[in-house]
Design an enzyme around this catalytic site. Sequence first.
Site, PDB file in Angstrom:
ATOM      1  N   GLU A 144       0.828  -1.211   0.000  1.00  0.00           N
ATOM      2  CA  GLU A 144       0.000   0.000   0.000  1.00  0.00           C
ATOM      3  C   GLU A 144       0.863   1.263   0.000  1.00  0.00           C
ATOM      4  OE1 GLU A 144      -3.011   0.379  -0.655  1.00  0.00           O
ATOM      5  OE2 GLU A 144      -3.508  -1.747  -0.675  1.00  0.00           O
ATOM      6  N   TYR A 154      -6.606   6.444   4.175  1.00  0.00           N
ATOM      7  CA  TYR A 154      -6.706   5.423   3.140  1.00  0.00           C
ATOM      8  C   TYR A 154      -5.900   4.176   3.519  1.00  0.00           C
ATOM      9  CZ  TYR A 154      -5.607   2.485  -0.682  1.00  0.00           C
ATOM     10  OH  TYR A 154      -5.416   1.341  -1.417  1.00  0.00           O
ATOM     11  N   ASP A 174      -9.702   5.060  -2.632  1.00  0.00           N
ATOM     12  CA  ASP A 174      -8.505   5.606  -3.285  1.00  0.00           C
ATOM     13  C   ASP A 174      -8.973   6.365  -4.536  1.00  0.00           C
ATOM     14  OD1 ASP A 174      -9.148   3.673  -5.135  1.00  0.00           O
ATOM     15  OD2 ASP A 174      -7.111   2.916  -5.358  1.00  0.00           O
TER      16      ASP A 174
END
Length: 321
Positions: free
Chosen positions: A39, A119, A137
Site C-alpha cells: 500500500e 486510506y 482511493d
Amino acid sequence: MLSQFKVSQKKLLEWYKTYGRHDLPWRNTDNMYHIYLSEIMLQQTQVNRVREEYYPQFLQKFPSLKALSQAPQSDVLAAWSGLGYYSRASNLHKTATICMEGLPNTQEELIKLPGIGKYTASAICSFGHNQNIAVVDTNIARVLKRFFALLNPTDKKIWTNARTFVNEKDPRHHNLALMDLGSLICLPKSPKCEQCPLKDECQGQSEPEIYTKTKKKEYIALELFYGIYIKNNQIALEISRERMYKDMLILPRVEPIEDDFLANFKHSYTKYRLNVKLYKMEKADDEMVWIDLNKLEKAPISSLTKKAFKALSHQEKFQKC
Ligand code: SF4
C-alpha cells in the site's frame, strides 16, 4: 445495508471473480507487513513497477517488520532509490521500529503511526483483516462519483457513500473489486460503460465525465545547478533536508560558472520539468558525506542523482575532475 444495493454488490463481486487482478502478490497473502508495504509503495508508483521490481526486492532485503526495524535507515533509503517520495521509506522504517512484532489491527491505532493516513489504515484493515469498512482511493472515488452521480463532492461525502455501499458479507473483495473496476473499466477518460457490471444502476452513466472533470495539469519548468567534486575516487554529497528527498544523499546546489560546466540532462517529477546542469566544484564543505564511486549503486541516492552520474559518465571533463 440498504437493500437497493444488493443487486449491484452481487454483480460487482461476480465481475471481480472473472476479471479482478487476482495475481497481484499482495492480494495472495495474509502477511500484514506485505500488505502494508504494498500500500505504501503503490501510493505514487505504478502497479507493474511495484510488482516486478520494488516489492520483491524490498522484501528480499527486509523480509519482516523486525528485519526492517533493525536495518540502518540509509539501507532502507537505498532500497527505495528510484521510487521517489523518500519520506515514505523513512516513515516505513519508523513504523517498523515502533511495531516490530506486528501492526495494530484497527484504523484508530494504525492512523497514529508515521506515514499511515486514512486510506492506508482502511486498506490494511479491509484487505488484511476483511473488516467491514470502506476504502477510498483515486480509482474507487471515480467509480463512486459516477455511480452516485456526485457533482463536486467533498471527501467526506465520498467516504459516506463508500460506507453505504460496502458489502458487509464480503467487504474485502467488494473494495478490491471497486478498485479494479476503476482501474480497468471506469477509466478517467472514455469509461467502458458497456462492459461495466454496474451499468444498469449507475446514475452517472449518461455523462460519466462530468462527475470527474479534472483541471488541466500545469507544469513548472525549472533550471537547477548541481556541483560535482571528486577526490580519491570518492564524491562529495549532501544529506537532503527537502521533503521530497528527505535523508537521501544528493548533489550540492551551486552557482553556475560557465567554464566549469560538465553536462546537462532533463528530469521530471510530479509537476516539475527540470533542466539540470552539472558543474565542477573547487572544494567540498566539511559536513558533506564522501561516497566511494564504486559503491554509489548501494548508496541512498535519488533517481535524479543517478541520472546525473549517467549524464557525466561519457564526459571527458568528468573523467579528469
Ligand atoms: S457504468 Fe460507466 S460510469 Fe458507471 S461505474 Fe460503470 S464504467 Fe463507470
